[in-house]
Scaffold this active site. Structure first.
Site, PDB file in Angstrom:
ATOM      1  N   ASP A   1      -1.928  24.467  66.028  1.00 37.13           N
ATOM      2  CA  ASP A   1      -0.787  23.349  67.313  1.00 37.13           C
ATOM      3  C   ASP A   1       0.262  22.738  66.175  1.00 37.13           C
ATOM      4  O   ASP A   1      -0.167  21.575  66.127  1.00 37.13           O
ATOM      5  CB  ASP A   1      -1.750  22.738  67.743  1.00 37.13           C
ATOM      6  CG  ASP A   1      -0.602  22.143  69.067  1.00 37.13           C
ATOM      7  OD1 ASP A   1       0.166  22.533  69.011  1.00 37.13           O
ATOM      8  OD2 ASP A   1      -1.623  21.307  69.438  1.00 37.13           O
TER       9      ASP A   1
ATOM     10  N   ARG B   1      -9.796  15.218  81.558  1.00 33.46           N
ATOM     11  CA  ARG B   1     -10.694  14.487  81.343  1.00 33.46           C
ATOM     12  C   ARG B   1     -11.653  14.890  81.824  1.00 33.46           C
ATOM     13  O   ARG B   1     -12.116  14.774  83.965  1.00 33.46           O
ATOM     14  CB  ARG B   1      -9.989  12.824  81.776  1.00 33.46           C
ATOM     15  CG  ARG B   1      -9.656  12.312  80.759  1.00 33.46           C
ATOM     16  CD  ARG B   1      -9.589  11.947  79.297  1.00 33.46           C
ATOM     17  NE  ARG B   1      -9.143  11.386  78.394  1.00 33.46           N
ATOM     18  CZ  ARG B   1      -8.414  12.352  77.611  1.00 33.46           C
ATOM     19  NH1 ARG B   1      -9.028  13.618  77.601  1.00 33.46           N
ATOM     20  NH2 ARG B   1      -7.550  11.820  76.773  1.00 33.46           N
TER      21      ARG B   1
ATOM     22  N   ASP C   1      12.589  25.764  64.289  1.00 35.29           N
ATOM     23  CA  ASP C   1      13.440  25.598  63.399  1.00 35.29           C
ATOM     24  C   ASP C   1      14.383  27.394  63.478  1.00 35.29           C
ATOM     25  O   ASP C   1      14.528  27.591  64.603  1.00 35.29           O
ATOM     26  CB  ASP C   1      12.991  26.050  61.961  1.00 35.29           C
ATOM     27  CG  ASP C   1      13.568  25.391  61.227  1.00 35.29           C
ATOM     28  OD1 ASP C   1      14.337  25.625  61.141  1.00 35.29           O
ATOM     29  OD2 ASP C   1      12.858  24.684  60.076  1.00 35.29           O
ATOM     30  N   ILE C   2      14.977  27.961  62.715  1.00 28.77           N
ATOM     31  CA  ILE C   2      15.661  29.164  62.467  1.00 28.77           C
ATOM     32  C   ILE C   2      14.357  30.408  62.895  1.00 28.77           C
ATOM     33  O   ILE C   2      13.541  30.166  62.414  1.00 28.77           O
ATOM     34  CB  ILE C   2      16.623  29.472  61.548  1.00 28.77           C
ATOM     35  CG1 ILE C   2      16.163  29.314  60.019  1.00 28.77           C
ATOM     36  CG2 ILE C   2      18.220  28.082  61.700  1.00 28.77           C
ATOM     37  CD1 ILE C   2      16.883  29.932  58.829  1.00 28.77           C
TER      38      ILE C   2
ATOM     39  N   THR D   1       4.884  16.615  77.331  1.00 27.54           N
ATOM     40  CA  THR D   1       3.704  15.778  78.703  1.00 27.54           C
ATOM     41  C   THR D   1       4.140  13.735  77.921  1.00 27.54           C
ATOM     42  O   THR D   1       3.500  13.609  78.957  1.00 27.54           O
ATOM     43  CB  THR D   1       2.337  16.413  78.379  1.00 27.54           C
ATOM     44  OG1 THR D   1       1.589  16.287  77.301  1.00 27.54           O
ATOM     45  CG2 THR D   1       2.303  17.622  79.609  1.00 27.54           C
TER      46      THR D   1
ATOM     47  N   ARG E   1     -10.715  13.591  72.386  1.00 29.83           N
ATOM     48  CA  ARG E   1     -10.596  12.337  72.249  1.00 29.83           C
ATOM     49  C   ARG E   1     -12.776  12.315  72.947  1.00 29.83           C
ATOM     50  O   ARG E   1     -13.562  12.149  72.856  1.00 29.83           O
ATOM     51  CB  ARG E   1      -9.969  10.637  72.893  1.00 29.83           C
ATOM     52  CG  ARG E   1      -9.062  10.805  71.441  1.00 29.83           C
ATOM     53  CD  ARG E   1      -8.016   9.811  71.624  1.00 29.83           C
ATOM     54  NE  ARG E   1      -7.835  10.387  73.089  1.00 29.83           N
ATOM     55  CZ  ARG E   1      -6.238  10.083  73.250  1.00 29.83           C
ATOM     56  NH1 ARG E   1      -5.894   9.162  73.346  1.00 29.83           N
ATOM     57  NH2 ARG E   1      -5.619  10.835  74.069  1.00 29.83           N
TER      58      ARG E   1
ATOM     59  N   LYS F   1      -8.468  23.031  68.096  1.00 31.03           N
ATOM     60  CA  LYS F   1      -7.389  22.943  67.729  1.00 31.03           C
ATOM     61  C   LYS F   1      -7.116  21.982  66.291  1.00 31.03           C
ATOM     62  O   LYS F   1      -7.822  21.223  66.336  1.00 31.03           O
ATOM     63  CB  LYS F   1      -6.885  22.054  69.284  1.00 31.03           C
ATOM     64  CG  LYS F   1      -5.614  22.272  69.013  1.00 31.03           C
ATOM     65  CD  LYS F   1      -4.799  21.669  70.010  1.00 31.03           C
ATOM     66  CE  LYS F   1      -4.663  20.529  70.164  1.00 31.03           C
ATOM     67  NZ  LYS F   1      -4.177  19.814  69.857  1.00 31.03           N
TER      68      LYS F   1
ATOM     69  N   LYS G   1       3.587  23.453  66.602  1.00 25.88           N
ATOM     70  CA  LYS G   1       4.731  23.045  67.492  1.00 25.88           C
ATOM     71  C   LYS G   1       6.276  23.433  66.250  1.00 25.88           C
ATOM     72  O   LYS G   1       6.837  22.976  66.127  1.00 25.88           O
ATOM     73  CB  LYS G   1       4.538  21.576  68.054  1.00 25.88           C
ATOM     74  CG  LYS G   1       3.743  21.689  68.724  1.00 25.88           C
ATOM     75  CD  LYS G   1       3.739  20.546  69.946  1.00 25.88           C
ATOM     76  CE  LYS G   1       2.737  20.288  71.342  1.00 25.88           C
ATOM     77  NZ  LYS G   1       1.499  20.016  70.257  1.00 25.88           N
TER      78      LYS G   1
ATOM     79  N   ASP H   1      -9.071  16.150  66.747  1.00 24.96           N
ATOM     80  CA  ASP H   1      -8.113  15.456  65.382  1.00 24.96           C
ATOM     81  C   ASP H   1      -8.691  14.391  64.782  1.00 24.96           C
ATOM     82  O   ASP H   1      -8.689  12.797  65.789  1.00 24.96           O
ATOM     83  CB  ASP H   1      -6.960  14.557  67.087  1.00 24.96           C
ATOM     84  CG  ASP H   1      -6.392  15.619  67.763  1.00 24.96           C
ATOM     85  OD1 ASP H   1      -6.029  16.290  67.725  1.00 24.96           O
ATOM     86  OD2 ASP H   1      -6.738  15.416  68.846  1.00 24.96           O
TER      87      ASP H   1
HETATM   88  O1  C5P Z   1      -7.613  13.135  73.017  1.00 29.26           O
HETATM   89  P1  C5P Z   1      -7.131  14.314  74.221  1.00 29.26           P
HETATM   90  O2  C5P Z   1      -8.325  14.414  75.238  1.00 29.26           O
HETATM   91  O3  C5P Z   1      -6.163  13.098  75.326  1.00 29.26           O
HETATM   92  O4  C5P Z   1      -6.132  14.901  73.534  1.00 29.26           O
HETATM   93  C1  C5P Z   1      -5.703  16.189  73.884  1.00 29.26           C
HETATM   94  C2  C5P Z   1      -4.666  16.578  72.723  1.00 29.26           C
HETATM   95  O5  C5P Z   1      -3.884  17.675  73.345  1.00 29.26           O
HETATM   96  C3  C5P Z   1      -4.070  16.084  71.844  1.00 29.26           C
HETATM   97  O6  C5P Z   1      -4.383  16.775  70.358  1.00 29.26           O
HETATM   98  C4  C5P Z   1      -2.414  16.375  71.634  1.00 29.26           C
HETATM   99  O7  C5P Z   1      -2.205  16.124  70.822  1.00 29.26           O
HETATM  100  C5  C5P Z   1      -2.382  17.579  72.879  1.00 29.26           C
HETATM  101  N1  C5P Z   1      -1.942  17.424  73.500  1.00 29.26           N
HETATM  102  C6  C5P Z   1      -1.122  16.675  74.562  1.00 29.26           C
HETATM  103  N2  C5P Z   1       0.065  16.689  75.441  1.00 29.26           N
HETATM  104  C7  C5P Z   1       0.714  17.878  75.472  1.00 29.26           C
HETATM  105  C8  C5P Z   1       0.361  18.638  74.404  1.00 29.26           C
HETATM  106  C9  C5P Z   1      -0.488  18.503  73.508  1.00 29.26           C
HETATM  107  O8  C5P Z   1      -1.931  16.377  74.992  1.00 29.26           O
HETATM  108  N3  C5P Z   1       1.463  18.163  76.277  1.00 29.26           N
END
Ligand code: C5P
Length: 257
Positions: free
Chosen positions: A68, A197, A73-74, A132, A227, A41, A70, A19
């Site tokens: 990723d 985490r 669409d049709i 989520t 992160r 990703k 997501k 990211d």
């Molecule tokens: O920085 P962090 O570990 O929170 O990043 C989680 C990654 O997973 C991000 O790219 C976020 O967009 C993705 N993600 C998420 N929850 C979801 C789907 C994707 O955190 N339900």
């Protein structure tokens, strides 16, 4: 280092979320982590900043890529996009399960046909159920608008993942707290789990987190960490710590073919 033959070879995999707004930042991280078994990703931000050629190049260099974006669409539109993703060399990509069976079946059938014709590996299809980031009141608004009655998030996830493999996906993206629900609905579905985490890392905006080890113990196919790695002083050290928690032999490819 010889492998311990008693050690499991199919570990929970590590997906690192790139990211970042620039390809050069992503590439530096990827190069710093050379030799480690990682799936990278690429989300909307990096993809829109650098474009498909950047992704194609990384895949050609041997990096394992999870696109990723997501898709939703049709059927014909998503099928064409998925085909381009596969041809770029990405290993897996996401679409929304709410796109429904016709959309997912069109994707699956075309990817299989083309991968057979060209002798290339079929990209893995991952379904997103309920994001989520939804809390119950906001999901009530959406489910009520769609169906006329509010639905509990857990029930919506359960209903969607029960259908997912029949519709054509290989796995789903779910919160660590949904792994049990998903496994109960379909034990074979591959699970990709964000909201992870390592001990001591800041939660940030992730509300319901687990450690890599907890998610692996629940049977996560792969965990997604962003992160805590991209913002670490030494990302490689942080990645090695996470891989150790996932019981992945460092330096060994762990994906079954
Ligand atoms: O920085 P962090 O570990 O929170 O990043 C989680 C990654 O997973 C991000 O790219 C976020 O967009 C993705 N993600 C998420 N929850 C979801 C789907 C994707 O955190 N339900």
């Amino acid at each position: 280092m010889p492998l311990n033959p008693n050690k499991k070879t199919r570990a929970t995999e590590l997906i690192v979320a790139l990211d970042v707004p620039k390809g050069e930042l992503a590439l530096k991280l990827m190069k710093d982590c050379a030799g480690l078994p990682i799936i990278w990703k690429v989300g909307s931000e990096l993809f829109l900043a650098e474009g498909p050629n950047w992704v194609r190049q990384r895949a050609a260099e041997g990096y394992r890529i999870f696109l990723d974006l997501k898709f939703h669409d049709i059927p014909n539109t998503v099928m064409k996009a998925a085909l381009l993703a596969q041809e770029m060399g990405v290993e897996m990509f996401t679409l929304h399960l709410t796109g429904g069976p016709a959309m997912i079946r069109a994707v699956r059938d075309e990817l299989e046909k083309i991968s057979d014709e060209k002798g290339i590996k079929r990209a893995m299809i991952l379904g997103v159920s309920v994001l989520t980031s939804f809390d119950q009141p906001s999901w009530d608004d959406v489910s009520f608008s769609v169906s006329g009655s509010p639905s509990k998030i857990e029930d919506s996830v359960k209903r969607l993942v029960t259908q997912a493999r029949y519709w054509g996906v290989d796995g789903v993206v779910c919160s660590p707290h949904e792994i049990k629900t998903v496994k109960k609905a379909d034990a074979i579905l591959y699970t990709v789990v964000p909201g992870i985490r390592p001990k001591g890392a800041k939660a940030g905006d992730q509300a319901r987190i687990m450690t890599p080890k907890q998610a692996a113990t629940l049977g996560a196919g792969a965990v997604v960490v962003g992160r805590p790695i991209t913002e670490a002083k030494n990302p490689r050290v942080m990645i090695e710590r996470v891989l150790k928690e996932l019981d992945t032999p460092i330096g060994m490819p762990v994906k079954e073919s």
